[in-house]
Design an enzyme around this catalytic site. Sequence first.
Site, PDB file in Angstrom:
ATOM      1  N   CYS A 162      -4.832   2.501  -3.594  1.00 46.88           N
ATOM      2  CA  CYS A 162      -3.537   2.967  -3.061  1.00 46.88           C
ATOM      3  C   CYS A 162      -2.421   1.969  -3.373  1.00 46.88           C
ATOM      4  O   CYS A 162      -1.553   1.693  -2.537  1.00 46.88           O
ATOM      5  CB  CYS A 162      -3.606   3.244  -1.561  1.00 46.88           C
ATOM      6  SG  CYS A 162      -4.718   4.575  -1.154  1.00 46.88           S
ATOM      7  N   LYS A 203     -10.139  -0.662  10.858  1.00 48.02           N
ATOM      8  CA  LYS A 203     -10.302  -1.847  10.007  1.00 48.02           C
ATOM      9  C   LYS A 203     -10.567  -3.101  10.844  1.00 48.02           C
ATOM     10  O   LYS A 203     -10.537  -4.214  10.334  1.00 48.02           O
ATOM     11  CB  LYS A 203      -9.051  -2.052   9.154  1.00 48.02           C
ATOM     12  CG  LYS A 203      -8.838  -0.953   8.099  1.00 48.02           C
ATOM     13  CD  LYS A 203      -7.677  -1.316   7.209  1.00 48.02           C
ATOM     14  CE  LYS A 203      -7.090  -0.143   6.471  1.00 48.02           C
ATOM     15  NZ  LYS A 203      -7.921   0.369   5.400  1.00 48.02           N
ATOM     16  N   HIS A 253       0.871  -1.179   0.000  1.00 48.57           N
ATOM     17  CA  HIS A 253       0.000   0.000   0.000  1.00 48.57           C
ATOM     18  C   HIS A 253       0.913   1.236   0.000  1.00 48.57           C
ATOM     19  O   HIS A 253       2.027   1.189   0.535  1.00 48.57           O
ATOM     20  CB  HIS A 253      -0.836  -0.057   1.283  1.00 48.57           C
ATOM     21  CG  HIS A 253      -1.875   1.001   1.411  1.00 48.57           C
ATOM     22  ND1 HIS A 253      -1.599   2.270   1.851  1.00 48.57           N
ATOM     23  CD2 HIS A 253      -3.213   0.965   1.186  1.00 48.57           C
ATOM     24  CE1 HIS A 253      -2.721   2.959   1.887  1.00 48.57           C
ATOM     25  NE2 HIS A 253      -3.720   2.200   1.484  1.00 48.57           N
ATOM     26  N   GLN A 308      -4.472  -5.080   7.157  1.00 44.21           N
ATOM     27  CA  GLN A 308      -5.533  -5.952   6.629  1.00 44.21           C
ATOM     28  C   GLN A 308      -5.635  -7.287   7.358  1.00 44.21           C
ATOM     29  O   GLN A 308      -6.498  -8.091   7.028  1.00 44.21           O
ATOM     30  CB  GLN A 308      -5.321  -6.194   5.122  1.00 44.21           C
ATOM     31  CG  GLN A 308      -5.458  -4.953   4.266  1.00 44.21           C
ATOM     32  CD  GLN A 308      -6.881  -4.374   4.264  1.00 44.21           C
ATOM     33  OE1 GLN A 308      -7.842  -5.020   4.667  1.00 44.21           O
ATOM     34  NE2 GLN A 308      -7.011  -3.137   3.809  1.00 44.21           N
ATOM     35  N   ASP A 313       3.163  -4.579   8.036  1.00 44.17           N
ATOM     36  CA  ASP A 313       1.959  -3.768   7.894  1.00 44.17           C
ATOM     37  C   ASP A 313       0.776  -4.722   8.071  1.00 44.17           C
ATOM     38  O   ASP A 313       0.441  -5.488   7.171  1.00 44.17           O
ATOM     39  CB  ASP A 313       1.954  -3.115   6.504  1.00 44.17           C
ATOM     40  CG  ASP A 313       0.658  -2.359   6.235  1.00 44.17           C
ATOM     41  OD1 ASP A 313      -0.260  -2.418   7.085  1.00 44.17           O
ATOM     42  OD2 ASP A 313       0.564  -1.733   5.166  1.00 44.17           O
TER      43      ASP A 313
HETATM   44  N1  C6P Z   1      -6.234   0.573   2.950  1.00 44.36           N
HETATM   45  C1  C6P Z   1      -8.144   0.248   1.499  1.00 44.36           C
HETATM   46  O1  C6P Z   1      -9.269   0.531   1.081  1.00 44.36           O
HETATM   47  P1  C6P Z   1      -4.864   3.822   7.266  1.00 44.36           P
HETATM   48  O2  C6P Z   1      -5.407   4.661   6.159  1.00 44.36           O
HETATM   49  O3  C6P Z   1      -3.654   4.439   7.908  1.00 44.36           O
HETATM   50  O4  C6P Z   1      -5.886   3.375   8.244  1.00 44.36           O
HETATM   51  O5  C6P Z   1      -4.367   2.434   6.602  1.00 44.36           O
HETATM   52  C2  C6P Z   1      -3.439   2.477   5.542  1.00 44.36           C
HETATM   53  C3  C6P Z   1      -3.219   1.122   4.989  1.00 44.36           C
HETATM   54  C4  C6P Z   1      -1.991   0.530   5.151  1.00 44.36           C
HETATM   55  N2  C6P Z   1      -1.736  -0.708   4.697  1.00 44.36           N
HETATM   56  C5  C6P Z   1      -2.674  -1.441   4.074  1.00 44.36           C
HETATM   57  C6  C6P Z   1      -2.348  -2.831   3.609  1.00 44.36           C
HETATM   58  C7  C6P Z   1      -3.941  -0.888   3.858  1.00 44.36           C
HETATM   59  O6  C6P Z   1      -4.857  -1.614   3.224  1.00 44.36           O
HETATM   60  C8  C6P Z   1      -4.213   0.424   4.303  1.00 44.36           C
HETATM   61  C9  C6P Z   1      -5.544   1.080   4.039  1.00 44.36           C
HETATM   62  C10 C6P Z   1      -7.571   1.059   2.622  1.00 44.36           C
HETATM   63  O7  C6P Z   1      -7.489  -0.683   1.031  1.00 44.36           O
HETATM   64  C11 C6P Z   1      -7.607   2.534   2.306  1.00 44.36           C
HETATM   65  S1  C6P Z   1      -6.682   2.917   0.848  1.00 44.36           S
END
Ligand code: C6P
Length: 411
Positions: A369, A229, A123, A206, A203
């Site tokens: 992203c 999430k 991401h 997910q 990371d």
């Molecule tokens: N992905 C998606 O719709 P934040 O925005 O900080 O809570 O998470 C960022 C992030 C980091 N790593 C991974 C693997 C992610 O999937 C995400 C967020 C969302 O897929 C928003 S783009």
Amino acid sequence: MPDTHARIRHDFPALHQQIGRKPLIYLDNAATTHKPRAVIDALTRYYERDNSNVHRGLHALSMRATDGYEAARARAAAYINAADPAEIIFTRGATESINLVAQSWGAANLRPGDTVLVTEMEHHSNLVPWQLITQRTGATLRLVPVVGENAVHGLDLDALDRLLTPQVKLFAFTHISNTLGTINPAAALCARARAAGALTLIDAAQSIGHEPLDVRALGCDFLAFSGHKMAGPTGIGVLYGRRALLDAMPPWQTGGGMINTVEYTASTWKPAPERFEAGTPDIAGAIGLHAAMDYLDALGRPAIAAHDRALAARCHALLRELPGIRILGPVDPEKRGGTLSFAFERVHAHDIVTFADQDGIALRGGHHCNQPLMKKLGLPSTTRASFYIYNTPEEIDALAASLRRILKFFT
Ligand code: C6P
């Protein structure tokens, strides 16, 4: 969890609404999940009874707020089996957690000649911070390739052997890809990095709400995730870091709450976690996250993982029958999480999402992203369906029926 579906759905007020005349089918859980009543009540209770600032007052409300905030830290440590609550830094989310490591650890430790290794499936939040800090420090950024056509889409583990040179100081990778759905073998990747002398950052955005996670069993040095999430509130997240590493890292943001002493021209810092939590934190968010962790553990994370996989497998089986579809990521349900991205030859993802919305179905369309990955796969965008504890097999069937109608309309 079929027998508990009705009870689980009852816990989530936002699910019980109509979009136009259709009941909401929420399949955008990789973007954010809904919140159970227990989390909403924890937030309300905090604001109604305990609202106060933490670590600053000796009055009853401030002590209650501080106790609630620190109890959330201890709960987060237990949730990922961290050795010590001081290894839990509260942040705004996965993005801020990764930026913290890049800005603090990266700026202090990276030099020209060093390498930061990431993967081609990251991401932007686990890519751009490393671009910036390697550019600033003169270090090099390298990528582990994603290989395999539709049915695989995993990391090139042979390339990893070549890429894990002694120059690699940190290997940062996603546990589950938000676009491919691929589950990476996180413990094995950490072991290989450790053997090569590199630190690791996972990371877990997910995976955190979907699988049992144990930082000590994984053997990682840092782990980042977001509360929103995993049935928790927005605006709160966690960086886990091994205590010895955190204690050696300089602050990245400064201000109230993180200092020991301040003179007009110089200051000293508290140890972790306070060193990394400048300013008033998201107290309510931490308390809401605590409630979310309790909620998920009451359901049982192995059961949640099995539910995700069953829905993803059903969705995969139904969707692959559709004409002209390309489904990304592994076919094997054991190798993928509850996220399924797909593209049609002749219909744009934004049209699919707009038309599905008319059936009450919430999907996501775009690059998720993951712009460089999309470019590599030769796709401008995909449509993504992502599942959570409250989704049902009937909702997957409704998605497949809706997609059939949309395809018929466009062709
Ligand atoms: N992905 C998606 O719709 P934040 O925005 O900080 O809570 O998470 C960022 C992030 C980091 N790593 C991974 C693997 C992610 O999937 C995400 C967020 C969302 O897929 C928003 S783009």
